[in-house]
Design a protein around this motif. Structure first.
Motif, PDB file in Angstrom:
ATOM      1  N   UNK A 261       0.866  -1.176   0.000  1.00 42.46           N
ATOM      2  CA  UNK A 261       0.000   0.000   0.000  1.00 42.46           C
ATOM      3  C   UNK A 261       0.898   1.220   0.000  1.00 42.46           C
ATOM      4  N   UNK A 262       0.367   2.371  -0.404  1.00 42.65           N
ATOM      5  CA  UNK A 262       1.178   3.585  -0.449  1.00 42.65           C
ATOM      6  C   UNK A 262       0.338   4.790  -0.032  1.00 42.65           C
ATOM      7  N   UNK A 263       0.995   5.727   0.629  1.00 46.47           N
ATOM      8  CA  UNK A 263       0.323   6.937   1.103  1.00 46.47           C
ATOM      9  C   UNK A 263       1.370   8.021   1.295  1.00 46.47           C
ATOM     10  N   UNK A 264       0.954   9.265   1.159  1.00 50.09           N
ATOM     11  CA  UNK A 264       1.829  10.395   1.466  1.00 50.09           C
ATOM     12  C   UNK A 264       1.342  11.076   2.734  1.00 50.09           C
ATOM     13  N   UNK A 265       2.283  11.354   3.629  1.00 47.21           N
ATOM     14  CA  UNK A 265       2.007  12.076   4.873  1.00 47.21           C
ATOM     15  C   UNK A 265       3.129  13.092   5.080  1.00 47.21           C
ATOM     16  N   UNK A 266       3.274  13.987   4.114  1.00 47.96           N
ATOM     17  CA  UNK A 266       4.438  14.866   4.115  1.00 47.96           C
ATOM     18  C   UNK A 266       5.614  14.197   3.460  1.00 47.96           C
ATOM     19  N   UNK A 267       5.735  12.894   3.627  1.00 50.90           N
ATOM     20  CA  UNK A 267       6.717  12.034   2.967  1.00 50.90           C
ATOM     21  C   UNK A 267       5.984  10.881   2.298  1.00 50.90           C
ATOM     22  N   UNK A 268       6.544  10.293   1.251  1.00 49.10           N
ATOM     23  CA  UNK A 268       5.948   9.096   0.662  1.00 49.10           C
ATOM     24  C   UNK A 268       6.244   7.849   1.505  1.00 49.10           C
ATOM     25  N   UNK A 269       5.240   6.984   1.621  1.00 49.31           N
ATOM     26  CA  UNK A 269       5.390   5.745   2.396  1.00 49.31           C
ATOM     27  C   UNK A 269       4.835   4.570   1.615  1.00 49.31           C
ATOM     28  N   UNK A 270       5.544   3.445   1.673  1.00 47.66           N
ATOM     29  CA  UNK A 270       5.049   2.164   1.192  1.00 47.66           C
ATOM     30  C   UNK A 270       4.926   1.238   2.395  1.00 47.66           C
TER      31      UNK A 270
ATOM     32  N   UNK B 218       9.837   2.737   3.826  1.00 46.59           N
ATOM     33  CA  UNK B 218       9.253   1.403   3.650  1.00 46.59           C
ATOM     34  C   UNK B 218       8.901   0.810   5.011  1.00 46.59           C
ATOM     35  N   UNK B 219       7.609   0.540   5.218  1.00 48.05           N
ATOM     36  CA  UNK B 219       7.149  -0.040   6.468  1.00 48.05           C
ATOM     37  C   UNK B 219       6.815  -1.518   6.308  1.00 48.05           C
ATOM     38  N   UNK B 220       7.216  -2.322   7.281  1.00 51.50           N
ATOM     39  CA  UNK B 220       6.922  -3.758   7.316  1.00 51.50           C
ATOM     40  C   UNK B 220       5.957  -3.974   8.490  1.00 51.50           C
TER      41      UNK B 220
ATOM     42  N   UNK C 194      13.768   3.870   6.700  1.00 51.12           N
ATOM     43  CA  UNK C 194      13.541   5.265   6.325  1.00 51.12           C
ATOM     44  C   UNK C 194      14.471   5.695   5.205  1.00 51.12           C
ATOM     45  N   UNK C 195      13.931   6.425   4.254  1.00 54.17           N
ATOM     46  CA  UNK C 195      14.772   6.959   3.181  1.00 54.17           C
ATOM     47  C   UNK C 195      15.767   7.940   3.795  1.00 54.17           C
ATOM     48  N   UNK C 196      17.006   7.790   3.398  1.00 56.73           N
ATOM     49  CA  UNK C 196      18.044   8.684   3.884  1.00 56.73           C
ATOM     50  C   UNK C 196      18.585   8.348   5.250  1.00 56.73           C
ATOM     51  N   UNK C 197      18.028   7.333   5.926  1.00 53.62           N
ATOM     52  CA  UNK C 197      18.491   7.006   7.278  1.00 53.62           C
ATOM     53  C   UNK C 197      18.668   5.518   7.506  1.00 53.62           C
ATOM     54  N   UNK C 198      17.993   4.669   6.722  1.00 50.78           N
ATOM     55  CA  UNK C 198      18.042   3.234   6.957  1.00 50.78           C
ATOM     56  C   UNK C 198      17.019   2.826   8.003  1.00 50.78           C
ATOM     57  N   UNK C 199      17.121   1.602   8.508  1.00 50.87           N
ATOM     58  CA  UNK C 199      16.162   1.167   9.526  1.00 50.87           C
ATOM     59  C   UNK C 199      16.389   1.944  10.816  1.00 50.87           C
ATOM     60  N   UNK C 200      15.304   2.455  11.385  1.00 51.76           N
ATOM     61  CA  UNK C 200      15.369   3.177  12.649  1.00 51.76           C
ATOM     62  C   UNK C 200      14.561   2.426  13.699  1.00 51.76           C
ATOM     63  N   UNK C 201      14.778   2.783  14.957  1.00 50.56           N
ATOM     64  CA  UNK C 201      14.036   2.141  16.041  1.00 50.56           C
ATOM     65  C   UNK C 201      12.567   2.533  16.038  1.00 50.56           C
ATOM     66  N   UNK C 202      12.254   3.665  15.432  1.00 52.65           N
ATOM     67  CA  UNK C 202      10.864   4.096  15.321  1.00 52.65           C
ATOM     68  C   UNK C 202      10.761   5.134  14.213  1.00 52.65           C
ATOM     69  N   UNK C 203       9.622   5.163  13.550  1.00 55.60           N
ATOM     70  CA  UNK C 203       9.333   6.181  12.536  1.00 55.60           C
ATOM     71  C   UNK C 203       7.894   6.620  12.752  1.00 55.60           C
TER      72      UNK C 203
END
Length: 278
Positions: free
Chosen positions: A154-163, A194-196, A211-220
């Motif tokens: 699924x995809x949505x924009x919330x200020x940033x694009x997300x899949x 990209x969210x799993x 996260x784009x530009x950061x890699x996997x983070x502990x929270x987004x």
């Protein structure tokens, strides 16, 4: 020359906060990368620059720089840290502020229980506005070959694009392979977060985010909202959902339609210091 900073985090998603309200702060991409470096700099997922408002009816504005020096339009965890910072730094005594961001504005609120609420904005599902190339209708999307396998998302924009991809168990989700492959896929001209997502119940999900530009983070934060609103939109989640991320728990609410989505959770100050120029 030195630069004062405050280190903060929201559920382990960590930030270097810089105050441009009292004195100008100019950060280029190279400086941002040096600040974010965890061995040679302070270390963070993103840099938050607190600044005066751009519009007459706002309280503040802020910029978000990713660890790779690129600019982001939204960060829910960072926004909660922003709200705690401006209150504790004496920049405001309000419990509710309006903030200009790159692509609009958002409302932040300090709640009585010590947590913070962020009005992320109205989710945007139209492919062209996400932006998502090659698709004309909103819905579930399929790519035939991402890192050697078909991917449905699924995809949505919330200020940033997300899949958002559904997985049976986030603990073994292919974040390290599918995350960067989808982040930079040609269908996302501005790259994508990209969210799993593992759906536990209608009011509970588990989530990991690349996260784009950061890699996997502990929270987004915006990734948590994306995972919930896409699930609400396709009828699998309720309007109030707890989200378990590697760094802790957040809560997302969305009434649907043109209503804004809300992200609720903690924000912590870690330490303050001075960054000395080399």
């Amino acid at each position: 020359m030195s630069l004062s900073f405050t280190k903060m985090h929201g559920l382990g998603n960590d930030f270097v906060v810089l105050d441009a309200c009292r004195a100008p702060v100019v950060i280029d991409a190279e400086t941002a990368r040096r600040i974010a470096d965890r061995r040679f700099g302070i270390g963070c997922d993103q840099i938050l620059i607190v600044a005066p408002p751009r519009s007459a009816d706002a309280d503040f504005s802020y910029r978000i720089l990713n660890a790779d020096g690129s600019e982001s339009g939204q960060c829910g965890n960072g926004a909660r840290c922003f709200m705690r910072y401006v209150r504790e730094a004496g920049l405001t005594d309000k419990t509710r502020v309006i903030v200009d961001i790159r692509d609009g504005r958002m409302t932040l609120e300090a709640l009585a229980d010590g947590t913070f609420s962020v009005a992320i904005g109205t989710p945007v599902f139209e492919p062209a506005r996400i932006p998502l190339a090659g698709f004309s209708r909103a819905g579930a999307y399929t790519l035939d070959d991402v890192a050697g396998q078909p991917v449905r998302f699924a995809a949505v924009a919330l200020g940033n694009p997300h899949a958002v991809l559904d997985v049976a168990d986030v603990a073994v989700a292919p974040v390290a392979t599918l995350g960067p492959a989808l982040e930079s896929h040609a269908v996302f001209p501005e790259r994508v977060n990209v969210g799993f997502r593992e759906i536990v119940a209608r009011d509970h999900i588990r989530l990991r985010v690349f996260e784009r530009g950061a890699g996997e983070t502990l929270a987004c934060g915006s990734g948590a909202v994306a995972a919930v609103v896409t699930g609400i939109a396709d009828g699998r989640l309720d309007a109030d959902v707890r989200v378990d991320l590697p760094g802790g728990r957040a809560r997302v609410t969305w009434a649907g339609g043109t209503a804004p989505a809300f992200l609720i959770g903690p924000a912590e100050r870690v330490f303050e210091g001075q960054l000395l120029s080399s």
